[in-house]
Design an enzyme around this catalytic site. Structure first.
Site, PDB file in Angstrom:
ATOM      1  N   VAL A   1       0.849  -1.191   0.000  1.00 13.55           N
ATOM      2  CA  VAL A   1       0.000   0.000   0.000  1.00 13.55           C
ATOM      3  C   VAL A   1       0.894   1.254   0.000  1.00 13.55           C
ATOM      4  O   VAL A   1       0.995   1.954   1.013  1.00 13.55           O
ATOM      5  CB  VAL A   1      -0.961   0.014   1.208  1.00 13.55           C
ATOM      6  CG1 VAL A   1      -1.947   1.179   1.092  1.00 13.55           C
ATOM      7  CG2 VAL A   1      -1.718  -1.300   1.338  1.00 13.55           C
ATOM      8  N   PRO A   2       1.566   1.516  -1.124  1.00 15.33           N
ATOM      9  CA  PRO A   2       2.335   2.761  -1.176  1.00 15.33           C
ATOM     10  C   PRO A   2       1.379   3.946  -1.039  1.00 15.33           C
ATOM     11  O   PRO A   2       0.282   3.924  -1.586  1.00 15.33           O
ATOM     12  CB  PRO A   2       3.006   2.723  -2.545  1.00 15.33           C
ATOM     13  CG  PRO A   2       2.382   1.615  -3.303  1.00 15.33           C
ATOM     14  CD  PRO A   2       1.625   0.757  -2.349  1.00 15.33           C
ATOM     15  N   HIS A   3       1.799   4.941  -0.268  1.00 14.95           N
ATOM     16  CA  HIS A   3       0.900   6.068  -0.027  1.00 14.95           C
ATOM     17  C   HIS A   3       1.696   7.333   0.250  1.00 14.95           C
ATOM     18  O   HIS A   3       2.859   7.276   0.641  1.00 14.95           O
ATOM     19  CB  HIS A   3      -0.050   5.769   1.138  1.00 14.95           C
ATOM     20  CG  HIS A   3       0.643   5.418   2.412  1.00 14.95           C
ATOM     21  ND1 HIS A   3       1.063   4.138   2.693  1.00 14.95           N
ATOM     22  CD2 HIS A   3       1.005   6.166   3.474  1.00 14.95           C
ATOM     23  CE1 HIS A   3       1.630   4.116   3.879  1.00 14.95           C
ATOM     24  NE2 HIS A   3       1.626   5.342   4.376  1.00 14.95           N
ATOM     25  N   GLY A   4       1.025   8.450   0.029  1.00 17.24           N
ATOM     26  CA  GLY A   4       1.672   9.723   0.292  1.00 17.24           C
ATOM     27  C   GLY A   4       0.671  10.860   0.292  1.00 17.24           C
ATOM     28  O   GLY A   4      -0.458  10.716  -0.185  1.00 17.24           O
TER      29      GLY A   4
ATOM     30  N   ILE B   1      -2.297   5.008  -2.609  1.00 19.49           N
ATOM     31  CA  ILE B   1      -3.213   6.009  -2.061  1.00 19.49           C
ATOM     32  C   ILE B   1      -2.511   7.356  -2.013  1.00 19.49           C
ATOM     33  O   ILE B   1      -1.406   7.467  -1.462  1.00 19.49           O
ATOM     34  CB  ILE B   1      -3.666   5.618  -0.636  1.00 19.49           C
ATOM     35  CG1 ILE B   1      -4.419   4.290  -0.650  1.00 19.49           C
ATOM     36  CG2 ILE B   1      -4.506   6.718  -0.016  1.00 19.49           C
ATOM     37  CD1 ILE B   1      -4.697   3.720   0.724  1.00 19.49           C
TER      38      ILE B   1
END
Length: 148
Positions: free
Chosen positions: A64-67, A102
């Site tokens: 779940v890469p997110h920033g 996300i």
């Protein structure tokens, strides 16, 4: 919270070809950048800065890469499937095959956490993961994503 309300069809990638973590992040960020009218390298930089803090691989073949993106009007999501799987530095040492990218507005910490929590809840369901992996195409993946 329905994840599909933050997801455009063109941001679902049923057959990712990336061979590395950076390539996977770039492949997922590209349709989001096009959808938002942003520079994809800016998104990749934000996401890889987060990855530098620790892998966003959550186990069971998922990441779940997110920033948080300055100036972003609303949260957005991209979903990808890597048939071959790739090393995303998961604690369980499994190759990641499902990706949930996300992006949220910079000041939206509460919504960011809610999206992460909802995504984690869906990922914990083995039927959800199996459905995404078995879906034959984009419409099939969208159907699994939209199911309660």
């Amino acid at each position: 919270m329905d994840l599909t309300e933050f997801l455009a069809d063109e941001c679902v990638l049923p057959a990712m070809t990336a061979g590395s973590k950076t390539e996977a992040v770039a492949e997922l960020a590209a349709p989001l950048a096009a959808h938002l009218g942003l520079n994809p390298s800016v998104l990749v930089d934000i996401l890889m800065a987060r990855e530098a803090l620790g892998s966003t691989a959550v186990g069971n073949g998922c990441a779940v890469p997110h920033g948080k993106v300055p100036g972003l009007a609303a949260p957005v999501l991209a979903v990808g499937r890597s048939p071959a799987g790739l090393d995303f530095d998961a604690a369980d040492n499994e190759l990641c095959k499902l990706f949930f990218l996300i992006l949220t507005p910079e000041g939206g910490a509460c919504l960011h956490l809610k999206l992460l929590a909802q995504t984690a809840k869906r990922i914990r369901d083995p039927n959800f993961r199996a459905g995404l992996l078995a879906a034959p195409d984009l419409p099939g993946m969208l159907q699994v994503l939209a199911a309660p």
